[in-house]
Design a protein around this motif. Structure first.
Motif, PDB file in Angstrom:
ATOM      1  N   LEU A 103     -74.238 -14.079 -91.403  1.00  0.00           N
ATOM      2  CA  LEU A 103     -73.808 -14.525 -90.470  1.00  0.00           C
ATOM      3  C   LEU A 103     -73.192 -15.877 -91.126  1.00  0.00           C
ATOM      4  N   GLN A 104     -73.706 -16.159 -92.063  1.00  0.00           N
ATOM      5  CA  GLN A 104     -72.825 -17.368 -93.070  1.00  0.00           C
ATOM      6  C   GLN A 104     -72.169 -18.126 -93.259  1.00  0.00           C
ATOM      7  N   PRO A 105     -70.722 -16.946 -92.710  1.00  0.00           N
ATOM      8  CA  PRO A 105     -69.579 -17.960 -92.195  1.00  0.00           C
ATOM      9  C   PRO A 105     -69.742 -18.814 -91.131  1.00  0.00           C
ATOM     10  N   PHE A 106     -69.714 -18.164 -90.028  1.00  0.00           N
ATOM     11  CA  PHE A 106     -69.907 -18.230 -89.242  1.00  0.00           C
ATOM     12  C   PHE A 106     -70.330 -19.921 -88.316  1.00  0.00           C
ATOM     13  N   TYR A 107     -71.860 -20.033 -89.289  1.00  0.00           N
ATOM     14  CA  TYR A 107     -71.768 -21.211 -88.273  1.00  0.00           C
ATOM     15  C   TYR A 107     -72.174 -22.656 -89.412  1.00  0.00           C
ATOM     16  N   PRO A 108     -72.152 -23.656 -89.151  1.00  0.00           N
ATOM     17  CA  PRO A 108     -72.242 -24.752 -89.974  1.00  0.00           C
ATOM     18  C   PRO A 108     -73.154 -25.011 -91.552  1.00  0.00           C
ATOM     19  N   ALA A 109     -73.200 -25.271 -92.554  1.00  0.00           N
ATOM     20  CA  ALA A 109     -73.999 -25.637 -93.135  1.00  0.00           C
ATOM     21  C   ALA A 109     -75.035 -26.062 -92.874  1.00  0.00           C
ATOM     22  N   THR A 110     -74.916 -26.885 -91.761  1.00  0.00           N
ATOM     23  CA  THR A 110     -76.575 -27.554 -91.467  1.00  0.00           C
ATOM     24  C   THR A 110     -77.764 -26.940 -90.913  1.00  0.00           C
ATOM     25  N   HIS A 111     -77.059 -25.019 -90.331  1.00  0.00           N
ATOM     26  CA  HIS A 111     -77.430 -24.683 -89.212  1.00  0.00           C
ATOM     27  C   HIS A 111     -78.942 -24.074 -90.669  1.00  0.00           C
ATOM     28  N   VAL A 112     -79.907 -23.862 -89.778  1.00  0.00           N
ATOM     29  CA  VAL A 112     -80.819 -22.552 -90.746  1.00  0.00           C
ATOM     30  C   VAL A 112     -80.839 -21.715 -89.903  1.00  0.00           C
ATOM     31  N   LEU A 113     -80.715 -20.006 -91.089  1.00  0.00           N
ATOM     32  CA  LEU A 113     -80.360 -18.661 -90.685  1.00  0.00           C
ATOM     33  C   LEU A 113     -81.962 -17.927 -90.790  1.00  0.00           C
ATOM     34  N   TYR A 129     -83.023 -18.903 -94.412  1.00  0.00           N
ATOM     35  CA  TYR A 129     -82.358 -19.079 -95.000  1.00  0.00           C
ATOM     36  C   TYR A 129     -81.596 -20.908 -94.631  1.00  0.00           C
ATOM     37  N   GLU A 130     -81.434 -21.422 -95.743  1.00  0.00           N
ATOM     38  CA  GLU A 130     -80.521 -22.283 -95.730  1.00  0.00           C
ATOM     39  C   GLU A 130     -78.711 -22.041 -95.342  1.00  0.00           C
ATOM     40  N   GLY A 131     -78.112 -22.628 -94.304  1.00  0.00           N
ATOM     41  CA  GLY A 131     -76.997 -22.295 -93.738  1.00  0.00           C
ATOM     42  C   GLY A 131     -75.763 -22.659 -94.989  1.00  0.00           C
ATOM     43  N   VAL A 160     -80.224 -21.060 -86.039  1.00  0.00           N
ATOM     44  CA  VAL A 160     -79.847 -19.480 -85.555  1.00  0.00           C
ATOM     45  C   VAL A 160     -80.793 -18.401 -86.076  1.00  0.00           C
ATOM     46  N   PHE A 161     -81.209 -17.696 -84.838  1.00  0.00           N
ATOM     47  CA  PHE A 161     -82.619 -16.347 -84.332  1.00  0.00           C
ATOM     48  C   PHE A 161     -81.151 -15.438 -84.310  1.00  0.00           C
ATOM     49  N   PHE A 162     -81.495 -14.280 -85.286  1.00  0.00           N
ATOM     50  CA  PHE A 162     -80.684 -13.000 -85.102  1.00  0.00           C
ATOM     51  C   PHE A 162     -81.636 -12.065 -85.363  1.00  0.00           C
ATOM     52  N   GLY A 163     -80.555 -10.774 -84.803  1.00  0.00           N
ATOM     53  CA  GLY A 163     -81.247  -9.431 -85.405  1.00  0.00           C
ATOM     54  C   GLY A 163     -82.219  -8.586 -84.455  1.00  0.00           C
ATOM     55  N   ILE A 180     -80.733 -20.956 -81.658  1.00  0.00           N
ATOM     56  CA  ILE A 180     -79.710 -20.386 -81.073  1.00  0.00           C
ATOM     57  C   ILE A 180     -79.670 -19.298 -81.377  1.00  0.00           C
ATOM     58  N   PHE A 181     -79.169 -18.738 -80.373  1.00  0.00           N
ATOM     59  CA  PHE A 181     -79.036 -17.216 -79.949  1.00  0.00           C
ATOM     60  C   PHE A 181     -78.297 -16.115 -79.802  1.00  0.00           C
ATOM     61  N   PRO A 182     -77.052 -15.583 -81.169  1.00  0.00           N
ATOM     62  CA  PRO A 182     -76.041 -15.648 -80.745  1.00  0.00           C
ATOM     63  C   PRO A 182     -75.882 -14.274 -79.910  1.00  0.00           C
ATOM     64  N   SER A 183     -75.034 -14.595 -79.452  1.00  0.00           N
ATOM     65  CA  SER A 183     -74.854 -13.239 -77.880  1.00  0.00           C
ATOM     66  C   SER A 183     -74.255 -11.780 -78.246  1.00  0.00           C
ATOM     67  N   VAL A 184     -73.902 -11.260 -79.604  1.00  0.00           N
ATOM     68  CA  VAL A 184     -74.094 -10.043 -79.662  1.00  0.00           C
ATOM     69  C   VAL A 184     -74.826 -10.100 -81.004  1.00  0.00           C
ATOM     70  N   SER A 185     -74.728  -8.529 -80.293  1.00  0.00           N
ATOM     71  CA  SER A 185     -76.125  -7.807 -81.168  1.00  0.00           C
ATOM     72  C   SER A 185     -75.829  -7.703 -83.355  1.00  0.00           C
ATOM     73  N   ILE A 186     -76.397  -8.285 -84.083  1.00  0.00           N
ATOM     74  CA  ILE A 186     -76.736  -8.960 -85.064  1.00  0.00           C
ATOM     75  C   ILE A 186     -77.194  -7.335 -86.287  1.00  0.00           C
ATOM     76  N   HIS A 187     -77.334  -6.359 -86.642  1.00  0.00           N
ATOM     77  CA  HIS A 187     -78.041  -5.525 -87.549  1.00  0.00           C
ATOM     78  C   HIS A 187     -77.838  -5.705 -89.117  1.00  0.00           C
TER      79      HIS A 187
END
Length: 229
Positions: A103-113, A129-131, A160-163, A180-187
């Motif tokens: 997911l790193q390429p899809f969010y600003p560097a300021t975000h936490v993953l 993780y640091e974005g 960003v919470f995902f998985g 932030i919760f992505p609208s698509v499923s991330i696995h």
């Protein structure tokens, strides 16, 4: 540099083939069937359909966990078996780090993953993780989620919470504006495992085939049958 990658951390059975870091092929199946009945077929298909043989591999990479106990055992044992048979090195990639890289390429560097893998009830396996750099901000843990989880962090930065563990957490955390919760499923995906494996291969960061075990994070707790009276 031809690397076969395997990820069986969750219900998704995923294999990928990379050459010099470029993706040549990938198979991913989301199924309730056990990975053991699918994995070897997917491996054979992705390698041969890309025009190679198993003997031409330079290394095998596997997602080491955390995740499903059964899935991790199958993935790691298959990867180790290939490495033994082919005399190739084994690379182990942290499952949550690979998810963060996805997911790193899809969010600003300021975000936490914050990748999350579903555990029991309201528990998830997660890390922060640091974005911008994927630097670890909070190490991997089995965490029980409630409405106060991540409160301090969410007051400071977007997260960003995902998985597959994020869905059950969303009702508790969605009230925070910076959650932030992505609208698509991330696995987890072998595609990202292979991407990280290139760097590990360059550093010769290989595992000992004899001693390496999956990163279960928690000991397995089975259910004992009830004693007959």
């Amino acid at each position: 540099m031809l690397i076969l990658s395997i990820d069986t951390s969750t219900r998704v059975c995923s294999v990928a083939l990379h050459q010099q870091g470029e993706l040549l092929g990938c198979y991913e199946l989301l199924t309730e069937k056990t990975h053991s009945s699918l994995l070897t077929t997917l491996i054979e298909n992705v390698v041969t359909q890309a025009g190679f043989s198993l003997a031409q591999l330079d290394a095998v990479a596997v997602a080491k966990g955390p995740g499903s106990y059964t899935g991790l055992r199958i993935g790691v044992s298959t990867a180790k078996g290939l490495c033994y048979a082919l005399d190739k090195p084994l690379i182990a990639i942290h499952t949550l780090e690979a998810m963060a890289a996805q997911l790193q390429p899809f969010y600003p560097a300021t975000h936490v993953l914050c990748p999350m893998i579903d555990a029991r009830r309201m528990e998830v396996y997660c890390a922060e993780y640091e974005g911008s750099t994927r630097q670890v901000l909070r190490t991997t843990e089995a965490r029980i989620i409630d409405e106060h989880s991540f409160a301090e962090l969410l007051q400071e930065r977007p997260v960003v919470f995902f998985g597959d563990g994020a869905a059950k957490c969303q009702p508790l955390l969605a009230s925070y504006p910076q959650a932030i919760f992505p609208s698509v499923s991330i696995h987890p995906s072998a595609t990202t495992v292979g991407y990280l494996a290139k760097e590990a291969f360059s550093k010769q960061a290989f595992e000992d085939l004899i001693t390496f075990e999956p990163y279960y994070l928690k000991e397995f707790m089975g259910t004992l049958p009830k004693a007959k009276l």
